[in-house]
Design an enzyme around this catalytic site. Sequence first.
Site, PDB file in Angstrom:
ATOM      1  CG  HIS A   1      -4.791   0.697  -3.730  1.00  0.00           C
ATOM      2  ND1 HIS A   1      -4.073   0.508  -2.563  1.00  0.00           N
ATOM      3  CD2 HIS A   1      -5.833  -0.183  -3.683  1.00  0.00           C
ATOM      4  CE1 HIS A   1      -4.658  -0.428  -1.832  1.00  0.00           C
ATOM      5  NE2 HIS A   1      -5.721  -0.875  -2.491  1.00  0.00           N
TER       6      HIS A   1
ATOM      7  CE1 TYR B   1      -6.193  -7.370  -6.580  1.00  0.00           C
ATOM      8  CE2 TYR B   1      -6.339  -8.521  -4.478  1.00  0.00           C
ATOM      9  CZ  TYR B   1      -6.108  -7.367  -5.203  1.00  0.00           C
ATOM     10  OH  TYR B   1      -5.792  -6.211  -4.537  1.00  0.00           O
TER      11      TYR B   1
ATOM     12  NE  ARG C   1      -3.527  -2.211   2.849  1.00  0.00           N
ATOM     13  CZ  ARG C   1      -3.239  -3.343   3.499  1.00  0.00           C
ATOM     14  NH1 ARG C   1      -2.036  -3.494   4.044  1.00  0.00           N
ATOM     15  NH2 ARG C   1      -4.137  -4.309   3.608  1.00  0.00           N
TER      16      ARG C   1
ATOM     17  CE  LYS D   1      -6.172  -0.937   5.007  1.00  0.00           C
ATOM     18  NZ  LYS D   1      -7.472  -1.186   4.327  1.00  0.00           N
TER      19      LYS D   1
END
Length: 302
Positions: free
Chosen positions: A248, A283, A156, A182
């Site tokens: 991103h 994905y 990220r 995160k």
Amino acid sequence: MTGLALTRAFLSWFAEERRASPHSVEAYGRDLSDLLGFLTGHLGAEPDLAALAALRPADLRAFLAFRAAAGAGRATRARQLAAVRSFLRWVARTYSVTPKALVGITGPRPNPPVPRALTVGDAKALPDHTDITQANARLALRDRALFTLLYGCGLRIAEALALDVRDAPPAGADVALRVRGKGNKERLVPVLPAVRDALADWLAVHGGTPDAPLFIGARGGRLDPAVAQKAMRDGRRALGLPEHATPHAMRHSFATHLLAGGADLRSIQELLGHASLSTTQRYTAVDTEQLLSAWRGAHPRT
């Protein structure tokens, strides 16, 4: 008081007290018009204050089912339910009634958007041509290292910009990159030779101490995400790349290209730092769509 009068009073309050945009007021007006039209047929008459106060969750579920049958998608129905909730809560506060219809009612969850990846060529072009849009040769090396890292390791943008010089793998050493993602969760990401080389070229002109930010701005502070996004925006426009070529999108491309190359979802999940496998499974939709696109373009019977 009629439902139409209540709707007009609510929209006036929504615009004046909540300072909602004209677009939002118009959208809420359409949604509530759909509700009143449905309830008129559902209840046999135009609903008034008493009828609205007496609505049950089953009535709202019937409205959502009616809208689905009319072709409204999940996102549209979720938005309409949000408008109805706001309206009924306003009615309850203003006229001291209990909105029974809102008890336990949940709306449809919109399908998460399919990640938009770049082609392999476009993903490589951005880091390989930073000198086109960056007149400062030193900063061009910085941008090249950053873009290569985003695509080569699937980071990220916030994770990449949080790195310090000490976090960079030594030149020539096969050492994984320790990334804090995160939830302050750490993960180890393998570093490809192309990424190590780009970082080494940048560190050769960086000039900072080990505790300095790895990616710095023109004045020496930690690089601002907006500056990185602008650098990529300038690059994609100079190269004629699609508008979704963002930092991103490099992460999306990393995952999509790994999947297309045969990597399993669990491995990709660990590399991306996803807490849930369902997030990574998005994905597969990208990979399937690319296969269908290739089939449509190449099969002689299409």
